[in-house]
Design a protein around this motif. Structure first.
Motif, PDB file in Angstrom:
ATOM      1  N   SER A 100       0.804  -1.219   0.000  1.00 14.24           N
ATOM      2  CA  SER A 100       0.000   0.000   0.000  1.00 14.24           C
ATOM      3  C   SER A 100       0.838   1.271   0.000  1.00 14.24           C
ATOM      4  CB  SER A 100      -0.952   0.017   1.192  1.00 14.24           C
ATOM      5  OG  SER A 100      -0.229   0.002   2.414  1.00 14.24           O
ATOM      6  N   ARG A 110      -2.269   5.953   2.797  1.00 11.15           N
ATOM      7  CA  ARG A 110      -3.184   4.836   2.535  1.00 11.15           C
ATOM      8  C   ARG A 110      -4.377   4.951   3.471  1.00 11.15           C
ATOM      9  NH1 ARG A 110      -2.209   2.444   7.292  1.00 11.15           N
ATOM     10  NH2 ARG A 110      -0.079   2.277   8.069  1.00 11.15           N
ATOM     11  N   GLY A 134      -4.658   5.375  -4.748  1.00 12.83           N
ATOM     12  CA  GLY A 134      -3.818   5.985  -3.729  1.00 12.83           C
ATOM     13  C   GLY A 134      -3.101   7.162  -4.362  1.00 12.83           C
TER      14      GLY A 134
END
Length: 438
Positions: A85, A291, A103
């Motif tokens: 992530s 994230r 993201g």
């Protein structure tokens, strides 16, 4: 964006699948051989095995995940939290493969991923940072000089770190070199990176974090703040929102600083800026997580904002509104349920009722594998006051039955019953001191 591959597992993968369903997006689950019967595999529209149980050969296998996205004709990848992530290289590879990474950009992940660089960036943005080294280092002697300059005690941290790895509180110059060696070795083993930095150690701080959302058109908003002070060995255990320890003036200041910082780095998506609150008037930037956070549900409940859906909408180039305010509750609190052993869930009863939310991928008969993070569920209570929510959470934990494995349920009940916790007479070291006596 029509089909999203979820590059994760467990409760966060289930949470993302549900958000995608609400937005009429098709989903692809990836799984290791240890997760063949996992709930996220059953709920997704498609599922594809990406490797054996070890994460490095499956959930951290960038080539396998991107190949899976291509094979299933996914056009976006949601990384959840953990695993890839906050991996800038992975975000870059997604872009190269014409896949939308849900993201921020690889450049922003890179900027915020190196803790020393992040500190420097925040200083340039006018964000208060804890006194410490202005640059990262690998030489213990340079570190010792920096520690002496800001004054002992200091916190030694791994620049590429997280989760308490490569972190040491050092009280004197005499112990610095020995502790540096231990921390650097730990950082090298965990992150393949031995760069370190030091900060002035605050003796009784609270951990406050601000949830932000930012779209692709320069709109940034602070959705709210959380108090994540209750930690064990630098790992969060209980989180609450809002942070009622904050005076209104300081709350507005810390939210404003977070928005300014996110705008400064051209952030997009959901992110969290973490601060240490030294006292009623002073706070300092600690790090930014690029994230979704484990503890996002308590902000959703106290703001009325579906953070995961907005991650997807922002990635799909939608505009944030000027304001969002439709809160479900005045206060919310989350307990992380951890497994202390692997094994089959032979019996399961999860709580419910007014003011209770449970995020989990558990089901009766599921086999908890030994290969991944120990968190297996999040039990969240919400209501009109902190006192009401603590009582609801106590009843919910007491009602919960997870048979077949060992968990931390009893420990959490003990923590919630402590008078210091109920009166908010705590700091980030409180639970470690308490644990030694339980």
């Amino acid at each position: 964006m029509k089909k999203v591959l979820i590059a994760n597992r467990g409760e966060i993968a289930v949470r993302i699948i549900r958000a995608c369903r609400e937005l009429n997006l098709k989903t692809v689950a990836v799984y290791s051989t240890a997760d063949a019967k996992a709930l996220h595999v059953r709920l997704a529209d498609q599922a594809i095995c990406i490797g054996p149980a070890p994460a490095v050969k499956s959930y951290l296998n960038q080539a396998a995940i991107i190949t899976a996205a291509k094979l299933t004709h996914a056009d976006a990848i949601h990384p959840g939290y953990g695993f890839l992530s906050e991996n800038a290289e992975f975000a870059k590879k997604c872009k190269q493969a014409n896949l939308t990474f849900i993201g921020p950009s690889a450049e922003v992940i890179d900027l915020m991923g190196e803790k020393a660089t992040a500190r420097q960036t925040m200083m340039q943005a006018g964000v208060p940072v804890t006194p410490g080294s202005n640059q990262e280092f690998t030489d213990a002697r340079i570190g010792l000089a920096a520690a002496k300059k800001c004054g002992f005690p200091v916190m030694l941290k791994a620049s590429a770190g997280g989760g308490g790895k490569g972190m040491r509180v050092i009280k004197t110059a005499a112990e610095f070199l020995h502790e540096f060696s231990l921390a650097q070795n730990e950082a090298q083993n965990a992150f393949s990176d031995g760069h370190m930095y030091v900060e002035k150690y605050l003796t009784h701080p609270r951990h406050i974090e601000v949830q932000i959302l930012a779209d692709n058109y320069g709109q940034v908003m602070a959705v709210g703040e959380r108090d994540c002070t209750i930690q064990q060995h630098h790992q969060k255990v209980i989180e609450e929102a809002p942070a009622i320890c904050l005076e209104p003036q300081i709350r507005q200041k810390i939210l404003g600083v977070a928005v300014k910082a996110a705008a400064q780095i051209h952030y997009t998506g959901a992110g969290t800026i973490e601060f240490l609150l030294a006292d009623a008037q002073h706070f300092y930037f600690m790090e930014m997580n690029t994230r979704i956070q484990v503890e996002h549900p308590i902000t959703e409940l106290t703001s009325g904002v579906d953070l995961v859906k907005w991650q997807l909408k922002i990635a799909n180039k939608e505009h944030l509104p000027q304001e969002m305010n439709s809160k479900t509750a005045n206060f919310a609190m989350e307990c992380r349920i951890n497994a202390f052993s692997a094994g089959k869930i032979s019996g399961l009863h999860l709580p419910g009722g007014l003011g209770i939310r449970v995020d989990t991928a558990l089901y009766q008969g599921y086999i908890v594998p030994p290969d991944y993070d120990s968190m297996i569920a999040k039990i969240i209570a919400y209501g009109q006051s902190r006192q009401e929510v603590i009582k609801r959470l106590q009843l919910a934990l007491d009602e919960t039955a997870i048979i077949g494995i060992q968990t931390n349920l009893n420990f959490l009940l003990q923590v919630l019953a402590e008078s210091d916790f109920q009166q908010e007479n705590t700091d980030i070291n409180w639970l470690d001191h308490l644990s030694s006596g339980i």
